[in-house]
Write an enzyme that holds these catalytic residues in place. Structure first.
Site, PDB file in Angstrom:
ATOM      1  NE  ARG A  85     -80.544 -21.132  20.879  1.00 35.59           N
ATOM      2  CZ  ARG A  85     -79.443 -21.011  21.590  1.00 35.59           C
ATOM      3  NH1 ARG A  85     -79.202 -21.819  22.602  1.00 35.59           N
ATOM      4  NH2 ARG A  85     -78.553 -20.101  21.285  1.00 35.59           N
ATOM      5  CE1 TYR A 213     -89.138 -15.310  20.455  1.00 37.95           C
ATOM      6  CE2 TYR A 213     -87.048 -16.470  20.281  1.00 37.95           C
ATOM      7  CZ  TYR A 213     -87.844 -15.375  19.990  1.00 37.95           C
ATOM      8  OH  TYR A 213     -87.346 -14.353  19.227  1.00 37.95           O
ATOM      9  N   GLY A 214     -88.909 -19.931  19.339  1.00 37.11           N
ATOM     10  CA  GLY A 214     -87.758 -20.323  18.521  1.00 37.11           C
ATOM     11  C   GLY A 214     -87.246 -21.727  18.757  1.00 37.11           C
ATOM     12  N   GLY A 215     -85.950 -21.790  19.021  1.00 37.85           N
ATOM     13  CA  GLY A 215     -85.257 -23.065  19.156  1.00 37.85           C
ATOM     14  C   GLY A 215     -85.830 -23.985  20.224  1.00 37.85           C
ATOM     15  CE  LYS A 222     -80.495 -22.743  16.295  1.00 36.09           C
ATOM     16  NZ  LYS A 222     -79.228 -22.391  15.665  1.00 36.09           N
ATOM     17  CG  HIS A 242     -74.992 -22.986  15.040  1.00 41.35           C
ATOM     18  ND1 HIS A 242     -74.696 -22.176  16.120  1.00 41.35           N
ATOM     19  CD2 HIS A 242     -76.123 -22.471  14.498  1.00 41.35           C
ATOM     20  CE1 HIS A 242     -75.592 -21.216  16.217  1.00 41.35           C
ATOM     21  NE2 HIS A 242     -76.466 -21.359  15.246  1.00 41.35           N
ATOM     22  CB  SER A 264     -76.839 -17.854  19.007  1.00 41.31           C
ATOM     23  OG  SER A 264     -76.957 -19.261  18.985  1.00 41.31           O
ATOM     24  CB  CYS A 266     -71.766 -14.403  16.286  1.00 42.71           C
ATOM     25  SG  CYS A 266     -71.780 -14.243  18.077  1.00 42.71           S
ATOM     26  CG  ASP A 291     -79.236 -21.274  12.424  1.00 43.05           C
ATOM     27  OD1 ASP A 291     -78.411 -20.520  12.980  1.00 43.05           O
ATOM     28  OD2 ASP A 291     -79.984 -22.035  13.067  1.00 43.05           O
ATOM     29  CB  SER A 381     -87.359  -8.965  18.084  1.00 40.68           C
ATOM     30  OG  SER A 381     -86.425  -8.000  17.666  1.00 40.68           O
ATOM     31  NE  ARG A 382     -83.330 -15.248  17.124  1.00 44.67           N
ATOM     32  CZ  ARG A 382     -82.156 -15.698  16.655  1.00 44.67           C
ATOM     33  NH1 ARG A 382     -82.073 -16.210  15.456  1.00 44.67           N
ATOM     34  NH2 ARG A 382     -81.069 -15.656  17.392  1.00 44.67           N
TER      35      ARG A 382
HETATM   36  P1  GTP Z   1     -78.483 -17.004  14.923  1.00 41.47           P
HETATM   37  O1  GTP Z   1     -79.690 -16.924  14.074  1.00 41.47           O
HETATM   38  O2  GTP Z   1     -78.739 -16.648  16.353  1.00 41.47           O
HETATM   39  O3  GTP Z   1     -77.766 -18.309  14.851  1.00 41.47           O
HETATM   40  O4  GTP Z   1     -77.506 -15.798  14.512  1.00 41.47           O
HETATM   41  P2  GTP Z   1     -76.627 -15.370  13.260  1.00 41.47           P
HETATM   42  O5  GTP Z   1     -75.246 -15.893  13.449  1.00 41.47           O
HETATM   43  O6  GTP Z   1     -77.302 -15.686  11.973  1.00 41.47           O
HETATM   44  O7  GTP Z   1     -76.510 -13.788  13.474  1.00 41.47           O
HETATM   45  P3  GTP Z   1     -76.954 -12.566  12.543  1.00 41.47           P
HETATM   46  O8  GTP Z   1     -76.322 -12.598  11.192  1.00 41.47           O
HETATM   47  O9  GTP Z   1     -78.428 -12.441  12.589  1.00 41.47           O
HETATM   48  O10 GTP Z   1     -76.293 -11.341  13.324  1.00 41.47           O
HETATM   49  C1  GTP Z   1     -76.618 -10.974  14.630  1.00 41.47           C
HETATM   50  C2  GTP Z   1     -76.275  -9.537  14.889  1.00 41.47           C
HETATM   51  O11 GTP Z   1     -74.925  -9.248  14.538  1.00 41.47           O
HETATM   52  C3  GTP Z   1     -77.140  -8.575  14.086  1.00 41.47           C
HETATM   53  O12 GTP Z   1     -77.547  -7.526  14.916  1.00 41.47           O
HETATM   54  C4  GTP Z   1     -76.222  -8.091  13.009  1.00 41.47           C
HETATM   55  O13 GTP Z   1     -76.568  -6.807  12.571  1.00 41.47           O
HETATM   56  C5  GTP Z   1     -74.846  -8.134  13.670  1.00 41.47           C
HETATM   57  N1  GTP Z   1     -73.775  -8.356  12.674  1.00 41.47           N
HETATM   58  C6  GTP Z   1     -73.769  -9.296  11.687  1.00 41.47           C
HETATM   59  N2  GTP Z   1     -72.652  -9.197  10.921  1.00 41.47           N
HETATM   60  C7  GTP Z   1     -71.925  -8.173  11.440  1.00 41.47           C
HETATM   61  C8  GTP Z   1     -70.671  -7.574  11.096  1.00 41.47           C
HETATM   62  O14 GTP Z   1     -69.987  -7.949  10.136  1.00 41.47           O
HETATM   63  N3  GTP Z   1     -70.243  -6.550  11.892  1.00 41.47           N
HETATM   64  C9  GTP Z   1     -70.963  -6.089  12.950  1.00 41.47           C
HETATM   65  N4  GTP Z   1     -70.475  -5.087  13.670  1.00 41.47           N
HETATM   66  N5  GTP Z   1     -72.166  -6.627  13.304  1.00 41.47           N
HETATM   67  C10 GTP Z   1     -72.637  -7.648  12.561  1.00 41.47           C
HETATM   68  C1  SPV Z   2     -79.770 -19.514  17.638  1.00 41.38           C
HETATM   69  O1  SPV Z   2     -79.968 -19.130  18.809  1.00 41.38           O
HETATM   70  O2  SPV Z   2     -78.655 -19.949  17.249  1.00 41.38           O
HETATM   71  C2  SPV Z   2     -80.847 -19.425  16.635  1.00 41.38           C
HETATM   72  C3  SPV Z   2     -82.184 -19.026  17.090  1.00 41.38           C
HETATM   73  O3  SPV Z   2     -80.611 -19.688  15.467  1.00 41.38           O
HETATM   74  S1  SPV Z   2     -83.096 -20.303  17.857  1.00 41.38           S
HETATM   75  O4  SPV Z   2     -83.762 -21.073  16.794  1.00 41.38           O
HETATM   76  O5  SPV Z   2     -84.062 -19.704  18.754  1.00 41.38           O
HETATM   77  O6  SPV Z   2     -82.202 -21.186  18.580  1.00 41.38           O
HETATM   78 MN    MN Z   3     -78.464 -20.360  15.165  1.00 43.25          MN
END
Ligand code: GTP
Ligand code: SPV
Ligand code: MN
Length: 601
Positions: A85, A213-215, A222, A242, A264, A266, A291, A381-382
């Protein structure tokens, strides 16, 4: 004349009436501007999806993966300057600048249309314009909303079939109504100099150009569900957030629903489909969303959440059968990957995946790669994949009324300062915790990674209006109900002196969810501290984790000095909003200051 133009423009599959004339008028108007060679109305059928994919395989937009090992799956590579984004190119275009607020980029609607119209003019020459009607939310839900995205990207059209309820089902929902969010999208020339993602919440309109790309490009996600959605939510008294939504089933079979806002990349996707470790017998997690949550207070005073999406667009790196076995099972088929690496046998790979690091591979840009030569997969990458393929998908996924939320979690990625978990004293204090959330930036947006910034409610990049008004809205909706969820703050990401994570995370996060559940049932001990209620060491199940005492100490303690420094940063952030910031938040800030001073004395 109109009939002739329509005959020239529209493909044979123009949906039969009754469409409101404003639908076809707007499609015509956009076609006159962008001048596509062809217009294709998407019906959302399987055949249509197959044809879209076949076309992209033929022109090289998609690469077919190993048909037995990853059936129905494809790799897409985006332009190297278009991999996340672009927050700096994202605008809220309200009549008054103050309505967008100090945390958003603003352009007047007139300036935005004047600047973007020349970019859109003729942008679709030689291309097909896909008309993609989509429904956000379960079929038959009073909370679901309609949108139409016009796009010249077949990748976007195909992805929207995964991410939304797309085509006929959406038009059936729309009926003869003119209530839908308009989204116009073109790849343009993909040059960041000519990239804009503009939102006109007053017009329920989105214009996005220059990114695939994505969002930036999948406008329902988003742009609609969060930015326009948050605007609608404030007007109508609900919440567009979110947040992931999960159901936590205890060994007695009772399911409690939790929503969680983490910025994002996290950990939302991972928590939403958590698999309990062997030590946590009888517990189970059901995935409702990973999400976005649209939440409404019901007649009983409880907060009900629906997931407006139909698929996941999730982070690849770090996903493995250890960290997220449910996701590994989900992506076994029918998945479109973007910017991951490719092994010689045409299967996908990314950093943190199971098994050995490949001796050689093709990196996310299509170049030969060997270990040691930087990242093979882009850090952002997603992949897009249908939600129903998730083995943990909740039986309530399609429930029109949504699921009742008992607890809301806010959380950031903080190497220091924020303890593993703490509970807000009440709704108002919880809103303060959300409003002052800090988190390190990630690869999900362009720009520097690892910088702590205030990301209130994980909505900094996604709130479609003045965040001071957003805080006021949160305070108001919770005050109306005695049944509002309790609020918690979590942080899985504290690191020790060697930089490694102190908390094992992933499946073990269930231990924290269990403490939260027990608290909300009045069954767990807590320790009152200046920042909130922390678990006592005994109330949190840490058995079998083998955590050193020093780690437990750091995970479950409040660093008064560090929090006092936080206070100053919170004040700087609040000051941006001037008079518009709700007085209650200043009061909470002062109370925290007072409690920290008392503790230090
Ligand atoms: P968006 O799609 O961007 O909104 O992100 P999200 O909040 O869904 O994040 P996601 O669960 O995909 O996690 C992002 C990164 O954090 C990945 O590389 C995960 O492996 C890592 N991660 C997720 N949960 C944990 C955790 O409990 N501990 C650690 N150390 N890393 C984590
Ligand atoms: C984020 O960045 O919080 C996402 C990926 O979930 S995107 O749809 O690209 O914004
Ligand atoms: Mn998100």
């Amino acid at each position: 004349m109109v009939a002739a133009r329509r005959a020239a423009c529209f493909n044979a599959s123009v949906p039969s009436p009754p469409l409101h004339p404003s639908v076809t008028d707007w499609v015509d108007e956009c076609a006159r501007l962008a001048q596509p060679d062809r217009i294709h109305w998407c019906d959302g059928s399987e055949e249509e999806y197959r044809a879209l994919v076949a076309g992209m395989v033929q022109d090289g937009t998609l690469l077919e993966l190993h048909p037995q090992k990853q059936p129905g799956s494809y790799l897409h590579r985006s332009h190297p300057s278009d991999v996340a984004r672009s927050e700096n190119l994202t605008f809220i275009c309200t009549e008054r600048k103050d309505d967008a607020g100090p945390t958003n980029n603003w352009m007047s609607p007139k300036e935005a249309i004047d600047r973007l119209s020349p970019l859109f003019r003729g942008a679709m020459k030689g291309r097909t314009m896909y008309v993609v009607p989509y429904l956000m939310g379960p079929v038959g839900s009073p909370y679901s909303r309609m949108g139409i995205e016009l796009t010249d990207s077949a990748y976007v059209a195909a992805s929207l079939r995964i991410m939304t309820r797309m085509g006929k089902v959406a038009l059936d929902h729309l009926g003869g109504s003119d209530q839908f969010v308009r989204g116009l999208h073109s790849l343009g020339d993909l040059n960041p100099e000519r990239r804009f993602v503009c939102h006109f919440p007053e017009q329920r309109l989105i214009w996005s150009i220059g990114s695939g790309y994505g969002g930036n490009a999948l406008l329902p996600k988003k742009c609609f569900a969060l930015r326009i959605g948050s605007w609608l939510a404030r007007e109508e008294g609900w919440l567009a957030e979110h947040m992931l939504i999960l159901g936590l089933e205890d060994p007695q079979g009772r399911v409690t629903y939790i929503a969680a806002a983490f910025p994002s990349a996290c950990g939302k996707t991972n928590l939403a489909m958590l698999v309990p470790p062997a030590s946590q017998k009888g517990w189970r997690i059901w995935t409702v969303g990973d999400d976005i949550a649209w939440m409404h207070f019901g007649k009983d005073g409880r907060l009900y959440a629906v997931n407006p999406e139909n698929g996941f667009f999730a982070v690849a790196p770090g996903t493995s059968s250890k960290t997220n076995p449910n996701m590994m099972a989900t992506i076994g088929r029918n998945t479109i990957y973007t910017n991951v690496a490719l092994r010689p046998d045409r299967t996908t790979w990314w950093e943190g995946m199971d098994g050995p690091v490949p001796g050689d591979a093709i990196d996310w840009q299509g170049k030969p790669w060997t270990p040691g030569a930087g990242k093979a997969a882009h850090p952002n990458s997603r992949f897009t994949v249908p939600a129903r393929q998730c083995p943990a998908i909740s039986p309530q996924f399609d429930e029109p009324q949504g699921v009742p939320i008992s607890a809301i979690l806010f959380g950031g990625r903080r190497a220091r300062v924020a303890p593993l978990v703490f509970e807000a004293f009440d709704w108002r204090h919880g809103v303060f915790l959300g409003a002052t959330m800090g988190s390190e930036t990630t690869a999900a947006a362009t720009g520097q990674v690892g910088v702590v910034r205030r990301d209130p409610m994980a909505m900094l990049p996604f709130c479609g209006y003045n965040m001071a008004d957003y805080f006021a809205h949160w305070l108001r909706v919770g005050a109306r109900s005695d049944e509002a969820p309790s609020i918690y703050h979590v942080n899985w990401f504290q690191t020790g002196s060697d930089g490694s994570f102190l908390w094992p995370g992933f499946g073990e996060n269930l231990r924290v969810l269990r403490w939260i559940l027990a608290r909300s049932r009045g069954e767990a001990e807590g320790r009152r501290t200046p920042i909130g209620v922390l678990p006592t060491k005994e109330s949190l199940d840490l058995s079998g984790l083998d955590l050193p005492d020093s780690s437990i100490q750091q995970l479950l303690s409040v660093d008064v000095e560090a929090w006092t420094r936080e206070l100053a940063d919170m004040k700087t952030f609040f000051d941006k909003f001037g008079q518009r910031l709700p007085e209650e938040l200043w009061q909470e800030h002062d109370r925290l200051a007072h409690r920290l001073r008392t503790e230090a004395a």
